[in-house]
Design an enzyme around this catalytic site. Structure first.
Site, PDB file in Angstrom:
ATOM      1  N   ARG A  23       0.855  -1.184   0.000  1.00 47.58           N
ATOM      2  CA  ARG A  23       0.000   0.000   0.000  1.00 47.58           C
ATOM      3  C   ARG A  23       0.895   1.238   0.000  1.00 47.58           C
ATOM      4  O   ARG A  23       1.931   1.275   0.663  1.00 47.58           O
ATOM      5  CB  ARG A  23      -0.923   0.018   1.224  1.00 47.58           C
ATOM      6  CG  ARG A  23      -2.117  -0.925   1.113  1.00 47.58           C
ATOM      7  CD  ARG A  23      -3.109  -0.455   0.069  1.00 47.58           C
ATOM      8  NE  ARG A  23      -4.303  -1.293  -0.025  1.00 47.58           N
ATOM      9  CZ  ARG A  23      -4.458  -2.295  -0.875  1.00 47.58           C
ATOM     10  NH1 ARG A  23      -3.475  -2.627  -1.693  1.00 47.58           N
ATOM     11  NH2 ARG A  23      -5.585  -2.966  -0.917  1.00 47.58           N
ATOM     12  N   GLU A  39      -3.647   7.830  -5.412  1.00 48.75           N
ATOM     13  CA  GLU A  39      -3.757   7.060  -6.652  1.00 48.75           C
ATOM     14  C   GLU A  39      -4.951   7.584  -7.435  1.00 48.75           C
ATOM     15  O   GLU A  39      -6.048   7.633  -6.892  1.00 48.75           O
ATOM     16  CB  GLU A  39      -3.930   5.573  -6.342  1.00 48.75           C
ATOM     17  CG  GLU A  39      -2.691   4.957  -5.730  1.00 48.75           C
ATOM     18  CD  GLU A  39      -2.811   3.449  -5.512  1.00 48.75           C
ATOM     19  OE1 GLU A  39      -3.893   2.874  -5.817  1.00 48.75           O
ATOM     20  OE2 GLU A  39      -1.837   2.846  -5.042  1.00 48.75           O
ATOM     21  N   HIS A  88      -0.706   0.582 -10.033  1.00 48.64           N
ATOM     22  CA  HIS A  88      -1.398  -0.378  -9.157  1.00 48.64           C
ATOM     23  C   HIS A  88      -1.984  -1.549  -9.965  1.00 48.64           C
ATOM     24  O   HIS A  88      -3.199  -1.757 -10.002  1.00 48.64           O
ATOM     25  CB  HIS A  88      -2.499   0.309  -8.355  1.00 48.64           C
ATOM     26  CG  HIS A  88      -2.869  -0.448  -7.111  1.00 48.64           C
ATOM     27  ND1 HIS A  88      -3.361   0.158  -5.993  1.00 48.64           N
ATOM     28  CD2 HIS A  88      -2.812  -1.768  -6.806  1.00 48.64           C
ATOM     29  CE1 HIS A  88      -3.610  -0.745  -5.052  1.00 48.64           C
ATOM     30  NE2 HIS A  88      -3.276  -1.934  -5.539  1.00 48.64           N
TER      31      HIS A  88
END
Length: 354
Positions: free
Chosen positions: A271, A300, A319
């Protein structure tokens, strides 16, 4: 294989035999209401549709998250909610949903987007999707490590833009895994899977740190438990695999980077909040550490103006660690089955214990 197992676990659909259509429609109107916050991969949608167990609405887009105001409107009165990690499930949303909401299923292994205390206070059961993404995340971590350590993004850019001239002795040299020490911050299934894939590269030693020693997992990869300081000092490659918790928030900071070798490389596929990005930029730009590979950031998406994007020794991905067709379908199927089982009052396949 994960997807095949989940297909077999799919909740059996309700069957309607005999009776008038109006009776069927009347029965359907009493089915639990579910809201799905994203156009999830097809296997999960198929299980949901075929179950005959719920009536559901979904935000029919995979490109744009449901706007917050629309999400708050759409969850009113639902019995179940299937979400992804872009949705913040907090007191505001749970209040908007109301007392009917009994089951929440997230299509993610992480749950830092969920207010667990609020969910527990309301007695809402929570399903999530660990394990099915282990292989995909481990593969991507290795790919990101190699891309960073062997400077593949830089090399591709040079080849495309005319930088490829005469052969030079030290041009685009990187760092090998052979005879290296690989450190793992947070040893779980994914950390073990990463080490298993790196071992054939002739890694000399695996070390790890966690909240406590994990001898059973460590035995699988012959890893040694060390302190966080020793992990930083010894690691040639440091793979961050821990969950984001209050204890791990920005645990990778200037103090950690100061203890690392100037030839070391850090990889984060856990994370974004685990890494202090300002401290990371300073460490990379001053040569305190050699490189970083990030699949996760804060926020993000990371703004294209962020200083980390200016660095050649920082590889940033959007991601995508679990982004394989089989894994995303398996996650979708597991999230759906968790939801349906929870609505039936049965044990979920994977449930968070609040």
């Amino acid at each position: 294989m994960a997807l095949c197992r989940l297909q077999r676990l799919a909740v059996a659909p309700l069957s309607f035999t005999g009776g008038a259509t109006t009776q069927v429609l009347r029965e359907m109107s009493t089915l639990p209401r579910v809201y799905v916050t994203r156009q999830i991969p097809p296997e999960g949608l198929r299980i949901l549709r075929d179950s005959g167990q719920v009536q559901f609405e979904l935000w029919d887009s995979d490109d744009v998250p449901v706007p917050r105001n629309e999400l708050l409107q759409n969850v009113k009165g639902v019995d179940g909610l299937l979400c992804v990690l872009t949705e913040k499930i907090d007191a505001e949303l749970l209040d908007a949903a109301g007392p009917n909401l009994k089951v929440l299923s997230t299509m993610s292994v992480g749950f830092d987007h969920l207010s667990l205390e609020e969910l527990k206070k309301r007695g809402i059961r929570v399903g999530y999707t660990p394990e099915v993404l282990t292989d995909a995340v481990a593969e991507l971590t290795v790919a990101l490590l190699l891309a960073t350590s062997r400077r593949l993004i830089e090399a591709t850019h040079e080849a495309k833009t005319g930088g490829w001239g005469t052969w030079r002795t030290l041009w685009l040299c990187g760092y090998e895994l052979a005879n290296s020490t690989v450190g793992i911050l947070g040893l779980g299934r994914i950390g073990v899977a990463i080490a298993e894939r790196l071992a054939p590269f002739k890694v000399k030693k695996f070390i790890y740190t966690d909240v406590a020693p994990r001898p059973e997992l460590a035995k699988v990869i012959n890893a040694e438990y060390v302190s966080l300081d020793e992990l930083a000092k010894q690691s040639d490659f440091l793979s961050v695999c821990c969950a984001l918790t209050p204890e791990t928030k920005e645990i990778c900071n200037k103090d950690l980077f100061a203890k690392m070798k100037n030839t070391s490389i850090i990889i984060n596929t856990s994370r974004g909040g685990v890494v202090n990005q300002e401290d990371l930029y300073e460490a990379l730009s001053t040569g305190q550490i050699a490189g970083a590979g990030l699949d996760v950031t804060v926020p993000e998406p990371l703004p294209t103006s962020h200083p980390l994007f200016t660095l050649k020794n920082c590889v940033i991905l959007p991601h995508i660690a679990s982004a394989s067709y089989s894994t995303r379908n398996a996650m979708s199927a597991l999230a759906t089955n968790n939801l349906l089982l929870g609505l039936r009052g049965q044990p979920m396949i994977k449930e968070l214990k609040l």
